[in-house]
Motif scaffolding. Structure first.
Motif, PDB file in Angstrom:
ATOM      1  N   SER A 173      31.648  46.081  42.935  1.00  0.00           N
ATOM      2  CA  SER A 173      31.221  46.957  42.748  1.00  0.00           C
ATOM      3  C   SER A 173      30.882  47.172  41.088  1.00  0.00           C
ATOM      4  O   SER A 173      29.665  48.649  41.085  1.00  0.00           O
ATOM      5  CB  SER A 173      32.122  48.169  43.245  1.00  0.00           C
ATOM      6  N   PHE A 174      31.202  46.579  40.150  1.00  0.00           N
ATOM      7  CA  PHE A 174      30.330  47.216  38.817  1.00  0.00           C
ATOM      8  C   PHE A 174      29.448  45.569  38.309  1.00  0.00           C
ATOM      9  O   PHE A 174      28.566  46.518  37.959  1.00  0.00           O
ATOM     10  CB  PHE A 174      32.128  46.799  38.252  1.00  0.00           C
TER      11      PHE A 174
ATOM     12  N   VAL B 243      35.177  49.497  47.349  1.00  0.00           N
ATOM     13  CA  VAL B 243      35.420  48.719  45.886  1.00  0.00           C
ATOM     14  C   VAL B 243      35.908  47.787  45.813  1.00  0.00           C
ATOM     15  O   VAL B 243      37.291  47.298  46.527  1.00  0.00           O
ATOM     16  CB  VAL B 243      35.807  49.518  44.921  1.00  0.00           C
ATOM     17  N   CYS B 244      35.412  46.790  45.409  1.00  0.00           N
ATOM     18  CA  CYS B 244      35.645  45.660  44.786  1.00  0.00           C
ATOM     19  C   CYS B 244      35.394  45.499  43.466  1.00  0.00           C
ATOM     20  O   CYS B 244      34.846  45.772  42.648  1.00  0.00           O
ATOM     21  CB  CYS B 244      35.074  44.615  45.490  1.00  0.00           C
ATOM     22  N   ILE B 245      36.156  44.549  42.262  1.00  0.00           N
ATOM     23  CA  ILE B 245      36.223  44.248  40.651  1.00  0.00           C
ATOM     24  C   ILE B 245      36.411  42.596  41.100  1.00  0.00           C
ATOM     25  O   ILE B 245      37.388  42.371  41.575  1.00  0.00           O
ATOM     26  CB  ILE B 245      36.831  45.164  40.436  1.00  0.00           C
ATOM     27  N   CYS B 246      34.931  42.242  39.938  1.00  0.00           N
ATOM     28  CA  CYS B 246      35.673  40.861  39.924  1.00  0.00           C
ATOM     29  C   CYS B 246      36.577  40.217  38.231  1.00  0.00           C
ATOM     30  O   CYS B 246      37.115  41.515  37.886  1.00  0.00           O
ATOM     31  CB  CYS B 246      34.081  40.106  40.282  1.00  0.00           C
ATOM     32  N   ASP B 247      37.267  39.782  38.620  1.00  0.00           N
ATOM     33  CA  ASP B 247      37.902  38.664  37.353  1.00  0.00           C
ATOM     34  C   ASP B 247      37.670  39.137  36.437  1.00  0.00           C
ATOM     35  O   ASP B 247      37.783  39.397  35.171  1.00  0.00           O
ATOM     36  CB  ASP B 247      38.611  37.586  37.241  1.00  0.00           C
ATOM     37  N   GLU B 248      35.916  38.556  36.018  1.00  0.00           N
ATOM     38  CA  GLU B 248      35.139  39.146  34.389  1.00  0.00           C
ATOM     39  C   GLU B 248      34.896  40.295  34.472  1.00  0.00           C
ATOM     40  O   GLU B 248      35.293  40.724  33.360  1.00  0.00           O
ATOM     41  CB  GLU B 248      33.975  38.580  35.017  1.00  0.00           C
TER      42      GLU B 248
ATOM     43  N   VAL C 101      37.797  43.167  35.269  1.00  0.00           N
ATOM     44  CA  VAL C 101      38.652  43.295  34.735  1.00  0.00           C
ATOM     45  C   VAL C 101      38.752  42.953  33.256  1.00  0.00           C
ATOM     46  O   VAL C 101      39.241  43.862  32.707  1.00  0.00           O
ATOM     47  CB  VAL C 101      40.091  42.316  35.768  1.00  0.00           C
ATOM     48  N   GLU C 102      38.378  42.234  32.993  1.00  0.00           N
ATOM     49  CA  GLU C 102      38.644  41.472  31.346  1.00  0.00           C
ATOM     50  C   GLU C 102      37.709  42.093  30.565  1.00  0.00           C
ATOM     51  O   GLU C 102      38.692  42.505  30.131  1.00  0.00           O
ATOM     52  CB  GLU C 102      38.448  39.928  31.389  1.00  0.00           C
ATOM     53  N   VAL C 103      36.556  42.202  30.955  1.00  0.00           N
ATOM     54  CA  VAL C 103      35.876  43.808  29.960  1.00  0.00           C
ATOM     55  C   VAL C 103      36.910  45.253  30.215  1.00  0.00           C
ATOM     56  O   VAL C 103      36.887  45.548  28.708  1.00  0.00           O
ATOM     57  CB  VAL C 103      34.431  43.639  30.394  1.00  0.00           C
ATOM     58  N   CYS C 104      37.515  45.441  31.283  1.00  0.00           N
ATOM     59  CA  CYS C 104      37.909  46.250  30.973  1.00  0.00           C
ATOM     60  C   CYS C 104      39.668  46.661  30.357  1.00  0.00           C
ATOM     61  O   CYS C 104      39.393  47.760  29.509  1.00  0.00           O
ATOM     62  CB  CYS C 104      38.382  47.108  32.576  1.00  0.00           C
TER      63      CYS C 104
END
Length: 110
Positions: free
Chosen positions: A67-68, A85-90, A92-95
């Motif tokens: 979703s990002f 919504v979905c969020i990828c590991d990449e 999540v790392e940026v967050c």
């Protein structure tokens, strides 16, 4: 009096709610479990409609997209999915990097 497919009368709504409450009491289940059952019922109805229409089966489901960053699930290592919504590991790392930076700047000002 007929009602549109998307609406029901106030009386019918109260009637349905009463029946659902009675069912939950009789079966000793929570309202949350009733909601789950309704979702299963909708999926089953959708599955039957899909089978009879010749549409692709569930096993040929579309990939999830972050979703990002909008990357598909097969382009990342891990995709965390929620209900809408979905969020990828990449991402999540940026967050996590943003959080670490924020915590670092807040800690420096103390």
């Amino acid at each position: 009096m007929a009602t549109p497919h998307h609406g029901i009368t106030k009386e019918k709504a109260f009637h349905i709610l009463g029946r659902l409450e009675a069912l939950a009491t009789e079966e000793e289940i929570s309202p949350e479990k009733l909601v789950e059952c309704c979702r299963v019922m909708l999926r089953r109805k959708d599955d039957i409609a899909r089978l009879t229409s010749g549409a692709p089966s569930i096993s040929v489901a579309q990939p999830f997209y972050c979703s990002f960053c909008f990357k598909p699930q097969d382009a990342v290592k891990l995709m965390l999915t929620g209900e809408t919504v979905c969020i990828c590991d990449e991402c999540v790392e940026v967050c996590n990097e943003v959080i670490r930076e924020k915590q670092g700047t807040q800690g420096a000002g103390r």
